[in-house]
Structures are given as structure tokens and as C-alpha cells.
Design a protein around this motif. Sequence first.
Motif, mmCIF file in Angstrom:
data_model
loop_
_atom_site.group_PDB
_atom_site.id
_atom_site.type_symbol
_atom_site.label_atom_id
_atom_site.label_comp_id
_atom_site.label_asym_id
_atom_site.label_seq_id
_atom_site.Cartn_x
_atom_site.Cartn_y
_atom_site.Cartn_z
ATOM 1 N N HIS A 152 0.836 -1.209 0.000
ATOM 2 C CA HIS A 152 0.000 0.000 0.000
ATOM 3 C C HIS A 152 0.871 1.259 0.000
ATOM 4 O O HIS A 152 0.607 2.196 -0.756
ATOM 5 C CB HIS A 152 -0.936 0.011 1.219
ATOM 6 C CG HIS A 152 -1.915 1.142 1.181
ATOM 7 N ND1 HIS A 152 -3.154 1.049 0.553
ATOM 8 C CD2 HIS A 152 -1.827 2.412 1.639
ATOM 9 C CE1 HIS A 152 -3.773 2.206 0.636
ATOM 10 N NE2 HIS A 152 -2.990 3.053 1.304
ATOM 11 N N VAL A 153 1.905 1.258 0.840
ATOM 12 C CA VAL A 153 2.757 2.459 0.943
ATOM 13 C C VAL A 153 3.542 2.668 -0.357
ATOM 14 O O VAL A 153 3.729 3.800 -0.801
ATOM 15 C CB VAL A 153 3.695 2.361 2.171
ATOM 16 C CG1 VAL A 153 4.663 3.541 2.219
ATOM 17 C CG2 VAL A 153 2.881 2.301 3.454
ATOM 18 N N ARG A 154 3.945 1.560 -0.992
ATOM 19 C CA ARG A 154 4.658 1.681 -2.284
ATOM 20 C C ARG A 154 3.752 2.308 -3.335
ATOM 21 O O ARG A 154 4.167 3.138 -4.124
ATOM 22 C CB ARG A 154 5.088 0.290 -2.755
ATOM 23 C CG ARG A 154 6.356 -0.138 -2.078
ATOM 24 C CD ARG A 154 7.088 -1.195 -2.895
ATOM 25 N NE ARG A 154 8.204 -1.680 -2.125
ATOM 26 C CZ ARG A 154 8.465 -2.954 -1.887
ATOM 27 N NH1 ARG A 154 7.698 -3.894 -2.392
ATOM 28 N NH2 ARG A 154 9.501 -3.300 -1.170
ATOM 29 N N LYS A 155 2.477 1.868 -3.326
ATOM 30 C CA LYS A 155 1.519 2.360 -4.317
ATOM 31 C C LYS A 155 1.091 3.793 -4.038
ATOM 32 O O LYS A 155 0.748 4.549 -4.935
ATOM 33 C CB LYS A 155 0.274 1.450 -4.291
ATOM 34 C CG LYS A 155 0.008 0.747 -5.603
ATOM 35 C CD LYS A 155 -1.388 0.203 -5.602
ATOM 36 C CE LYS A 155 -1.376 -1.225 -6.104
ATOM 37 N NZ LYS A 155 -2.607 -1.927 -5.780
ATOM 38 N N HIS A 156 1.046 4.137 -2.742
ATOM 39 C CA HIS A 156 0.582 5.485 -2.342
ATOM 40 C C HIS A 156 1.650 6.141 -1.478
ATOM 41 O O HIS A 156 1.491 6.262 -0.261
ATOM 42 C CB HIS A 156 -0.728 5.384 -1.545
ATOM 43 C CG HIS A 156 -1.778 4.551 -2.205
ATOM 44 N ND1 HIS A 156 -2.675 5.056 -3.132
ATOM 45 C CD2 HIS A 156 -2.077 3.230 -2.105
ATOM 46 C CE1 HIS A 156 -3.462 4.094 -3.550
ATOM 47 N NE2 HIS A 156 -3.128 2.965 -2.943
ATOM 48 N N PRO A 157 2.725 6.602 -2.092
ATOM 49 C CA PRO A 157 3.863 7.116 -1.307
ATOM 50 C C PRO A 157 3.521 8.334 -0.447
ATOM 51 O O PRO A 157 4.234 8.623 0.507
ATOM 52 C CB PRO A 157 4.910 7.471 -2.374
ATOM 53 C CG PRO A 157 4.231 7.379 -3.689
ATOM 54 C CD PRO A 157 2.983 6.612 -3.547
ATOM 55 N N HIS A 158 2.413 9.018 -0.750
ATOM 56 C CA HIS A 158 2.087 10.217 0.039
ATOM 57 C C HIS A 158 1.033 9.949 1.116
ATOM 58 O O HIS A 158 0.514 10.883 1.730
ATOM 59 C CB HIS A 158 1.628 11.354 -0.882
ATOM 60 C CG HIS A 158 2.693 11.723 -1.877
ATOM 61 N ND1 HIS A 158 3.916 12.224 -1.485
ATOM 62 C CD2 HIS A 158 2.740 11.590 -3.234
ATOM 63 C CE1 HIS A 158 4.668 12.407 -2.553
ATOM 64 N NE2 HIS A 158 3.981 12.023 -3.625
#
Length: 339
Positions: free
Chosen positions: A226-232
Motif C-alpha cells: 500500500h505504501v509503495r503504491k501510495h507514497p504520500h
Amino acid sequence: MRSGSARVILGIETSCDETAAAVVTEGSVVRSSVVSSQVDLHARFGGVVPEIASRAHVELLTPVIAQALIEAGVEDGEIDAVAATYGPGLVGALLVGVSTAKALALVWDVPFVAVNHLEAHLYATLLEDPSLALPVVVLLVSGGHTMLVAMEDHGRYRLLGSTLDDAAGEAFDKVARYLGLGYPGGPAIDRVSVDGDPSAIDFPRAMRDDGYDFSFSGLKTAVVNHVRKHPHVVTADVAASFQEAVVDVLVAKARRAAAEVGARGMCLGGGVAANTRLRERFLDACVEDDLHAFLPSRSMCTDNAAMVAAAGWWRLRAEGPSPLDSGAEPGLGLPLLVD
Ligand code: KG4
Ligand code: ZN
């Protein structure tokens, strides 16, 4: 050597990164409980380094025991037995506590009691609530273990389920590390989650409605993806949503187990039992299901020696002293009932 009538127990805990000693009377009155955490020594490595832990125990244990004896106001000859954790844990760390306990038992001519660390976590609850009505279902969640146990009587445990991969605390620690929240991860996620939205991300609840075993490694991967896909993404939202997913599974399984076993109450144990959200949801579930809730105080959830002394008192009454040639058992499990 006194044994059957032992009242005052010195407990020693060195299984991981806490050096602890405590004096407990009759398994329930805590006269002192001293814990020296090595967390700062290990923080820069992002986890416990076994060799550093053993060396620190060697340095810290004597002063920690001395402080526990002084704080308890122990008189000469007042200690009736010495109990120490002999497993599970890090072998070098365990040996420091076990050897010291045996030496003191020999010098004072009192029994030595080898205590199972997992059993000690179960007794942390009893220490604070001696009126505990059995059977109870205990959710034991720490950095090394995730277990659902039916406690039918003193020393009589049935393992209902355990983790198939990461322990709950390990998942907290790994996710915190990935999110850059530092070590130890559990308290960091707990703190950060206060400012996050637990429903922001719908992380998977592996095996929630299926049996009593747990699996947390998929959840950890889901966080990373999830964090990789949504870095912000807002870190507090990730932390709170992750925490909610873990707590959801833990509480759902515990209450289902309590219903099946016909438990009168549910207990929390282990380091993760200090988690604010888990305590909240656990209490709510107990109220809803009309179960007695047993939540040890936060200091009793994490590793300490008062719980070792309490478990040691019960073990001594049930089985007598442990032989002085017994060693450390790093891979020890909970002593279970055999059908
Ligand atoms: O029982 P414990 O002190 O040591 C053993 O593993 O035996 O448990 C330590 C674990 C660590 O993984 C730590 O991150 C976790 O308990 N922990 C927490 C919290 N406090 C400690 N996890 C979630 N929320 C907390 N507040
Ligand atoms: Zn522990």
C-alpha cells in the motif's frame, strides 16, 4: 530446605532484553518489582542482539536483584525460594538468570524453581486479580508469541491456536520499522495511531473467522504494498489501519474461543497487551459477551519478574523445587494438557 510452606519468592527474569527481579509474597502480593530495560542498547540495531543482551544481563542483574531486595525490605533469611525464567528465550540471556538463581538458592539454602516464561505471562493477570474465576481464555500476545489458551485450572492449559508465521508483536515491530517509526515498534504504532484514521485503509484480516490460528505476514506485506503504491499516504492512517486489522483479528478469535470453551472471563497477556486499542476493544467485547475482563496493568503486560515469582510460587506448591542441574530451554512451549 524449606519448600511446601514457602511464602516469599524472589523472581528473576532475563529471557530477552529486560533484566528484572521482584519479591512477591504468596503468589499475589508484589513487594517490589524492578525492571531494567535494555531497549536503548538494542535500538540502533532495530532489534534485540543476543550477545549484547547476555552481557548486559551479567552487568545489570546483581544491582537489579539488590534493588528488589532493598525495596521489598527483605530481612535476612526471609526469602523462601528463588524462581527464574528458564525458557523460552535467548539461551545466553536465560543462562544468566538461571545460574544466578541457582547460586542464590544454594547460598540461602532455599529451593530453586525453574519458571516457564509463557506461564509467567498467564500469571501476570492472576497476580493483579487473585479472584479470577476459571476457566478463562487467555490471549497471549508478545514479540515472540501469539497464542490463544484455555486456562482450565492452575497449570492446566489447552492451546487453542497460535501464529502460523509472525507473532503479533513482531508484526508491530516490522511494520513500525518499515514506516520509520523506530524501535520498539508496538509502542510507536500505538502512539502514532492516536492521530490516524483506523478505517482509512481496509487491510486484510487473515483467517479472522476461520479457526483459532493466526497469520500476520500477509498483513505486513499488504502494508508495504500500500505504501509503495501510495507514497504520500499519511503515516498515522497506515499505522492506525494496520493496528485496527491486528486488533480486529485478535479480539474476534478470543471471543469466539471464549464462547466455545464456556469461559467465565477473558485475559490479556504479553507485551502487545499494553496496546491501547486492543485493551479498548477487548473490554468492549467482554462487556458485550457478559464475560469478566482481566487486563493486567501495562507494567505487568511487558516482561517483569513479579509474574515469574507468582508462577514460581504456584509451581513450587504443585511440583516442589526444580533440580539444580536443570538448564535453560530456549525453545520451551507452554506445558499443555494431554487428552
Ligand atoms: O512480552 P514482551 O515484553 O516480550 C516478549 O516478546 O516476550 O513483548 C514485547 C513486544 C514487542 O514486540 C513490542 O513491540 C510489543 O510487545 N508491544 C506493543 C506495545 N507495547 C509493547 N505492541 C503494541 N502496542 C503496544 N503498546
Ligand atoms: Zn514476554
